[in-house]
Design an enzyme around this catalytic site. Structure first.
Site, PDB file in Angstrom:
ATOM      1  N   CYS A  47       8.715  -9.260   1.002  1.00  0.00           N
ATOM      2  CA  CYS A  47       9.722  -8.845   1.861  1.00  0.00           C
ATOM      3  C   CYS A  47       8.835  -8.342   2.964  1.00  0.00           C
ATOM      4  O   CYS A  47       7.662  -8.099   3.207  1.00  0.00           O
ATOM      5  CB  CYS A  47      10.478  -7.815   1.153  1.00  0.00           C
ATOM      6  SG  CYS A  47       9.591  -6.218   0.885  1.00  0.00           S
ATOM      7  N   GLU A 161       8.626   6.272  -4.714  1.00  0.00           N
ATOM      8  CA  GLU A 161       9.929   6.303  -3.613  1.00  0.00           C
ATOM      9  C   GLU A 161      10.758   7.477  -3.776  1.00  0.00           C
ATOM     10  O   GLU A 161      11.128   8.028  -2.799  1.00  0.00           O
ATOM     11  CB  GLU A 161      10.467   5.034  -3.819  1.00  0.00           C
ATOM     12  CG  GLU A 161      11.672   5.131  -2.329  1.00  0.00           C
ATOM     13  CD  GLU A 161      12.424   3.758  -2.493  1.00  0.00           C
ATOM     14  OE1 GLU A 161      12.099   2.583  -2.843  1.00  0.00           O
ATOM     15  OE2 GLU A 161      13.652   3.840  -2.259  1.00  0.00           O
ATOM     16  N   THR A 199      15.703   2.135  -2.973  1.00  0.00           N
ATOM     17  CA  THR A 199      15.758   0.705  -2.384  1.00  0.00           C
ATOM     18  C   THR A 199      15.659  -0.517  -3.512  1.00  0.00           C
ATOM     19  O   THR A 199      16.189  -1.458  -3.066  1.00  0.00           O
ATOM     20  CB  THR A 199      14.866   0.402  -1.330  1.00  0.00           C
ATOM     21  OG1 THR A 199      13.449   0.511  -1.787  1.00  0.00           O
ATOM     22  CG2 THR A 199      15.021   1.485  -0.189  1.00  0.00           C
ATOM     23  N   CYS A 229      17.807  -2.360  -0.872  1.00  0.00           N
ATOM     24  CA  CYS A 229      17.432  -3.348   0.376  1.00  0.00           C
ATOM     25  C   CYS A 229      17.887  -4.620   0.425  1.00  0.00           C
ATOM     26  O   CYS A 229      18.175  -5.128  -0.795  1.00  0.00           O
ATOM     27  CB  CYS A 229      16.089  -2.965   0.681  1.00  0.00           C
ATOM     28  SG  CYS A 229      14.954  -3.888  -0.231  1.00  0.00           S
TER      29      CYS A 229
END
Ligand code: SF4
Length: 346
Positions: A47, A161, A199, A229
């Site tokens: 990504c 995260e 995400t 995301c």
């Protein structure tokens, strides 16, 4: 319609990553009958946030010379980490393992303000490779904490995260690790509650968690924009499109890669008869191929394409030479490098 093309695996180096845009699921009618075949999910692999993070470390090495330090794995992929280690990167768990004044890169998963403070206290030269889409969730957490909301952060306990996002507002954030954790949530004021998320979650499981939270807290607010995301969502849509056709789905990715593990779950949930996660082609057990006609291949957002090629080549040796892309989205997003490395972009 889903875009489907056929080519021999020997031409794999010429496969374009994006061959078209198609939003609807279902591949069956357009596919050739008979024989063994591979369905190759598009999009898959890197990504924009991972590409930026890996390039950040490479450019930092070019600029500052080895060794440089990276807090945690820059992205959750064994091959990427081992390759960078060979180039002189030293991976550490915490900044107190970095010599004073040295260069340290923060990983794509983001860090809490406490980590920034600890690095500053040791006079470290920090380069922040946090994905901008993770930073966006940090900003949301800060904003809603400022407005004194209870923030219900849906995510996996212990994931880097989640630790970074929660660290932005520890007094306001509660972690909700899936639908089963909803009953344990308590809030101060039911009229001021918002959910945010990691995400890289399963979209479907997250929506189930949100639904259960909303049953308990009807005034629950949604995030200002999607926290899961675009890359996580796109890879799940692609795997859902091909999974019903598949006797077997192989997801290339590491076990500590949240979005890769989710792809295995999504494949099974969407109808694949079996699904496995592998880091490398050598981990594919030939016994998995017994009686299998259609194999779906995809890869997590931290996986370089060379690892997918390795699996395709291995499968071709077992008679799965026909590869048909299943394209559900076209990705063009690119993030700029951290400011101090921008003039070094390749
Ligand atoms: S998976 Fe999403 S949030 Fe994570 S690095 Fe990639 S684009 Fe950013």
């Amino acid at each position: 319609m889903v875009a489907v093309r056929t080519y021999p695996v020997g031409m794999s180096s010429a496969i374009p990553l994006n061959v078209g845009i198609a939003r609807s699921a279902g591949v069956g009618n357009a596919l050739a009958d008979g024989g063994k075949r591979v369905l190759l999910a598009e999009p898959r692999g890197y990504c924009a946030g991972v590409d930026r993070a890996v390039e950040t470390v490479e450019k930092a090495l070019d600029k500052h010379g080895a060794p440089i330090y990276v807090r945690k794995e820059i992205v959750h992929n064994r091959h990427v980490v081992e390759t960078l280690r060979d180039r002189g990167v030293i991976f550490v768990d915490e900044t107190d393992q970095v010599p004073e004044g040295a260069v340290v890169v923060f990983s794509a998963h983001g860090v809490s303000p406490a980590v920034h403070a600890s690095a500053a206290a040791r006079s470290l030269h920090t380069i922040d490779a946090t994905c901008p889409l993770v930073t966006k969730v940090h900003q949301e957490a800060k904003r809603f904490a400022r407005d004194d909301y209870d923030i219900l952060l849906i995510g996996h306990e212990g994931h880097e995260e989640v630790e970074g996002t929660a660290g932005e507002a520890p007094e306001h954030v509660q972690l909700v690790d899936g639908p089963g954790a909803v009953d344990n949530v308590n809030v101060r004021d039911e009229s001021k509650v918002i959910w945010l998320s990691q995400t890289t979650l399963s979209v479907d499981e997250t929506m189930e968690t949100v639904q259960r939270l909303r049953e308990r807290f009807p005034a629950l607010q949604d995030p200002p924009s999607d926290d899961i995301c675009y890359a996580t969502q796109n890879r799940q849509v692609a795997v859902k499109a091909m999974a019903p056709e598949c006797d077997l789905v192989i997801v290339v990715g590491s076990r500590n890669s949240s979005n890769s593990v989710r792809l295995v779950e999504v494949a099974l949930g969407a109808g694949a008869k079996a699904a496995y996660l592998v880091d490398f082609a050598r981990e594919v057990d030939p016994a998995w191929l017994d009686g299998v006609r259609t194999i779906g291949i995809t890869s997590g957002a931290s996986v370089p394409e060379i690892l997918v090629r390795g699996v395709l080549d291995m499968l071709a040796e077992h008679g799965y030479g026909e590869v048909q892309p299943v394209t559900t989205a076209n990705e063009t997003l690119v993030f700029s490098l951290p400011r101090e490395l921008r003039d070094a972009r390749r």
